[in-house]
Design an enzyme around this catalytic site. Sequence first.
Site, PDB file in Angstrom:
ATOM      1  N   TYR A 118       4.981  -7.458 -23.766  1.00  8.80           N
ATOM      2  CA  TYR A 118       4.790  -6.613 -22.248  1.00  8.80           C
ATOM      3  C   TYR A 118       6.168  -6.448 -21.879  1.00  8.80           C
ATOM      4  O   TYR A 118       7.436  -7.865 -21.860  1.00  8.80           O
ATOM      5  CB  TYR A 118       4.476  -8.666 -21.175  1.00  8.80           C
ATOM      6  CG  TYR A 118       4.482  -7.953 -20.292  1.00  8.80           C
ATOM      7  CD1 TYR A 118       3.038  -7.189 -19.466  1.00  8.80           C
ATOM      8  CD2 TYR A 118       5.154  -7.908 -19.184  1.00  8.80           C
ATOM      9  CE1 TYR A 118       3.555  -6.879 -17.556  1.00  8.80           C
ATOM     10  CE2 TYR A 118       5.502  -8.314 -17.766  1.00  8.80           C
ATOM     11  CZ  TYR A 118       3.946  -7.937 -17.424  1.00  8.80           C
ATOM     12  OH  TYR A 118       4.355  -6.804 -16.029  1.00  8.80           O
ATOM     13  N   GLU A 206       6.176  -1.424 -15.298  1.00  8.50           N
ATOM     14  CA  GLU A 206       5.066  -1.755 -15.774  1.00  8.50           C
ATOM     15  C   GLU A 206       5.037  -1.520 -16.928  1.00  8.50           C
ATOM     16  O   GLU A 206       4.236  -0.386 -16.942  1.00  8.50           O
ATOM     17  CB  GLU A 206       4.221  -2.761 -15.132  1.00  8.50           C
ATOM     18  CG  GLU A 206       3.551  -4.161 -15.330  1.00  8.50           C
ATOM     19  CD  GLU A 206       2.684  -4.605 -14.465  1.00  8.50           C
ATOM     20  OE1 GLU A 206       1.991  -4.203 -14.529  1.00  8.50           O
ATOM     21  OE2 GLU A 206       2.483  -6.339 -14.669  1.00  8.50           O
TER      22      GLU A 206
END
Length: 396
Positions: A118, A206
């Site tokens: 991530y 993101e």
Amino acid sequence: MNLHEYQGKDLLNSFGVEIQRGIVVQTPAEAVAAAKKLTEETGTGWHVIKAQVHAGGRGKGGGVKLAKNLEEVEQIAGDIIGMHLVTPQTSAEGKLVNQILVAEDVYYPGETETSEFYISVLLNRATGKNMIMYSTEGGMDIEAVAENTPHLIFNEEVEPSTGLLPFQARRVAFNLGLSGKAFKQMTKFVTALYTAYVKTDSSLFEINPVLKTSDDRVIAVDAKVTIDENALFRHKDYEALRDIREENAVEVEAKSVGLSYVDLDGNVGCMVNGAGLAMATMDLIKQAGGEPANFLDVGGTADAERVEIAFNLILKDPSVKAILINIFGGIVRCDRVAQGIIEAYKSIGTINIPIIVRLEGTNADIAKELIDKSGLDVFSVVEFQEAADKVQEVLA
Ligand code: GDP
Ligand code: MN
């Protein structure tokens, strides 16, 4: 302004960020053609079909599916296009899928040496610095990782004046447990990502997951990109990336007539001039036991036409049970606003919900008299507190 995954990926790629290749299409036949083209270009035999909507968690809602041959590409494309995709981030009705991304399969079949990370880039408002937030636990719900295993989330703060320094990019790759070629690829990835974030004036990137493939490439498999609207004047070409089908229809309409309107969940519609007074009015509604249905700043010129447009916007929300109009007449005269309210009310016809009007400032007394004598079903009050009490009364 939010972008679709395919737009975000294209933008990142133009700054040298490696991405999972894909082609956006709108029909199953186009999907098959796109899949063939991707096979020629990348050698991939398998493809992932990904719904393009402005909401995350698509995988969980059935909006991301693997196709192992062209028949499956066609079939899955047909299933996903036109569906109302429900994910943890959408309403219960879901979002209509108008287009899909046909992408190369990058989780090569049979290989287990892949890792999902991530990585996000955002502004840390507390320190006034940009921040790279990253974790070894990619692919899944990052909120759950933050909740259960917060030590697996790392932050790299970046001084805006120096930008991301090489040792910082290396620290990210190190903390993600990489070595050799993958380590180098990750430092390149993070550096390009940070550059893209700054150059595009974004407020959020993101990337979940960032994939390390079995042959040690590091690529963006997903991309959530939010561009800072206040910087759009510097990027005229980004305007074309806006997809108003994904935005709140009433907010889009309000914007087109120059009103700032934000849709909220409550039951009391508000029409206010000035953002500060609008915020105070929302507090007042909450204090009175209601919940604001919207934020609406009609601005400095609260004339009959604008008041009517604002009325109509508020009335589009079926959950509105009362409307509170709170206008401070500084530059604009209250009697003119009152006249506007009366005219707008008459031209709309019947409004079946109570309206509470508070006009304060220049000619407030004349305004109150106008409203009281108009014969309309409108409560006029003078004091802020009276307005709150009245809201409470009509909601009871
Ligand atoms: P999100 O659910 O909206 O966040 O959509 P993502 O783009 O992150 O995709 C969801 C999941 O689909 C990813 O976490 C992957 O596990 C899976 N996925 C994405 N691309 C591929 C691919 O090329 N091959 C395979 N097998 N799975 C993929
Ligand atoms: Mn994702």
